[in-house]
Motif scaffolding. Structure first.
Motif, PDB file in Angstrom:
ATOM      1  N   THR A  65       0.843  -1.199   0.000  1.00 24.00           N
ATOM      2  CA  THR A  65       0.000   0.000   0.000  1.00 24.00           C
ATOM      3  C   THR A  65       0.877   1.246   0.000  1.00 24.00           C
ATOM      4  N   VAL A  66       0.254   2.338  -0.360  1.00 20.84           N
ATOM      5  CA  VAL A  66       0.908   3.635  -0.274  1.00 20.84           C
ATOM      6  C   VAL A  66      -0.016   4.533   0.524  1.00 20.84           C
ATOM      7  N   LEU A  67       0.504   5.125   1.589  1.00 18.99           N
ATOM      8  CA  LEU A  67      -0.337   5.967   2.439  1.00 18.99           C
ATOM      9  C   LEU A  67       0.223   7.386   2.431  1.00 18.99           C
ATOM     10  N   GLU A  68      -0.629   8.315   2.036  1.00 19.67           N
ATOM     11  CA  GLU A  68      -0.208   9.716   2.103  1.00 19.67           C
ATOM     12  C   GLU A  68      -0.674  10.283   3.429  1.00 19.67           C
ATOM     13  N   VAL A  69       0.259  10.800   4.183  1.00 18.33           N
ATOM     14  CA  VAL A  69      -0.104  11.416   5.464  1.00 18.33           C
ATOM     15  C   VAL A  69       0.063  12.920   5.304  1.00 18.33           C
ATOM     16  N   ASN A  76       4.026  13.275   4.484  1.00 15.03           N
ATOM     17  CA  ASN A  76       4.878  12.086   4.445  1.00 15.03           C
ATOM     18  C   ASN A  76       4.213  11.035   3.578  1.00 15.03           C
ATOM     19  N   LEU A  77       5.045  10.282   2.871  1.00 19.38           N
ATOM     20  CA  LEU A  77       4.527   9.192   2.061  1.00 19.38           C
ATOM     21  C   LEU A  77       5.050   7.886   2.650  1.00 19.38           C
ATOM     22  N   VAL A  78       4.099   7.092   3.224  1.00 19.62           N
ATOM     23  CA  VAL A  78       4.468   5.826   3.834  1.00 19.62           C
ATOM     24  C   VAL A  78       4.166   4.711   2.838  1.00 19.62           C
ATOM     25  N   VAL A  79       5.164   3.864   2.592  1.00 17.13           N
ATOM     26  CA  VAL A  79       5.009   2.825   1.583  1.00 17.13           C
ATOM     27  C   VAL A  79       5.192   1.447   2.215  1.00 17.13           C
ATOM     28  N   VAL A  80       4.218   0.558   1.970  1.00 15.74           N
ATOM     29  CA  VAL A  80       4.343  -0.846   2.373  1.00 15.74           C
ATOM     30  C   VAL A  80       4.633  -1.652   1.107  1.00 15.74           C
TER      31      VAL A  80
END
Lengths: 123, 174
Positions: A65-69, A76-80
């Motif tokens: 997944t890609v989560l934009e915070v 911040n861009l959190v990437v799984v």
């Protein structure tokens, strides 16, 4: 202080006591690291993202997944990806969250300017 | 301690001012050239050479004042309120611990620096736990202790060498 008396009788740069302190501090830390490693061996399953100490999102480590915070402090861009999670982008000044690489059971990735943490939960 | 206060107040002001400026320059150099390690709290801490040297030369009070002035000025110029909070926590805990530890027999300025570096990182970790409300950051502690000890070793050796410099002894004889 008192250095007038014996200009030549200079103090040592480093002594046995100093080395003893250094070695014992490092030894205790290494033991602690090994213990933490044994304690937290269980595979992490979920990723917890917090902002300001509040839970922002929970993601599964198993699906990419890609989560934009986006908060008032920044982005911040959190990437799984492949069972790993890391912060890919950030508009914070120091970018330490990006440089930190992937989060592990023992390593919480932190973006202090944005009060953001990314950690792996054992549940 | 008493007799050296005789020289002159202006001499002391000048020496303390130079020390503050040197500490700010060290801090700024490190701000410009951070270590490419990417773990929070890991840096050489060159600015801490100054409080350690002053602690050994003049005692705790001047060291505390100069460090406070340095942190606040550097924070206003190059940082923000959060970075000031971090520096203050690290600087204060480190100075208090260094004051206590230097009474141990056989310890040199290098040993004081090592313990000071570790205390500095612990102080910053405590603030980090408060700011993020994420207690698991505390698992960084062993890493930060090792990093603080190595950085403190560097700082301590430089401070020790500085303390042996004849010109420093002359300047500091106030």
């Amino acid at each position: 202080m008192g250095m007038k008396k014996n200009n030549e009788g200079k103090k040592k740069i480093i002594g046995r006591t100093d080395i003893l302190i250094l070695v014992s501090l490092v030894a205790v830390s290494v033991v602690a690291l090994v213990l933490f490693g044994i304690m937290f061996n269980a595979r992490g399953k979920t990723v917890v993202v917090t902002v300001d100490g509040e839970e922002y999102a929970t993601l599964s480590l198993d699906e990419d997944t890609v989560l934009e915070v986006k908060t008032e402090r920044g982005y911040n861009l959190v990437v799984v990806e492949d069972g790993k999670v890391y912060v890919k982008e950030s508009d914070c000044p120091d970018k330490i969250c990006v440089k930190s690489g992937e989060a592990t059971e023992l390593k919480t990735v932190v973006c202090l300017p944005h009060r953001l943490t990314v950690s792996i939960n054992n549940k | 301690m008493k007799k050296m206060n005789m020289r002159s107040a202006s001499h002391r002001v000048a020496v303390y001012g130079i020390m503050t400026a040197v500490a700010m320059v060290f801090g700024y150099i490190e701000h410009l050239l951070p270590l490419p390690i990417g773990i929070y709290g890991i840096k050489a801490g060159l600015a801490n050479i100054v409080p350690l040297t002053i602690l050994e030369l003049f005692g705790a009070f001047p060291a505390a004042v100069i460090n406070l002035v340095r942190i606040v000025l550097s924070g206003i110029l190059f940082g923000n309120t959060v970075s000031i909070a971090y520096s203050l926590a690290g600087g204060a805990l480190s100075l208090v611990v260094m004051m206590l530890i230097r009474r141990i027999r056989g310890i040199t300025a290098t040993g004081v620096g090592i313990v000071g570096g570790v205390a500095h990182n612990i102080g910053q970790l405590i603030i980090a736990v408060f700011l993020t409300d994420e207690i698991r950051i505390a698992f960084y502690l062993p890493v930060l202790i090792i990093a603080g000890a190595i950085a403190g070793l560097l700082v301590g050796v430089i401070a020790s060498m500085t303390l042996q410099n004849k010109n420093i002894k002359k300047i500091s004889n106030i």
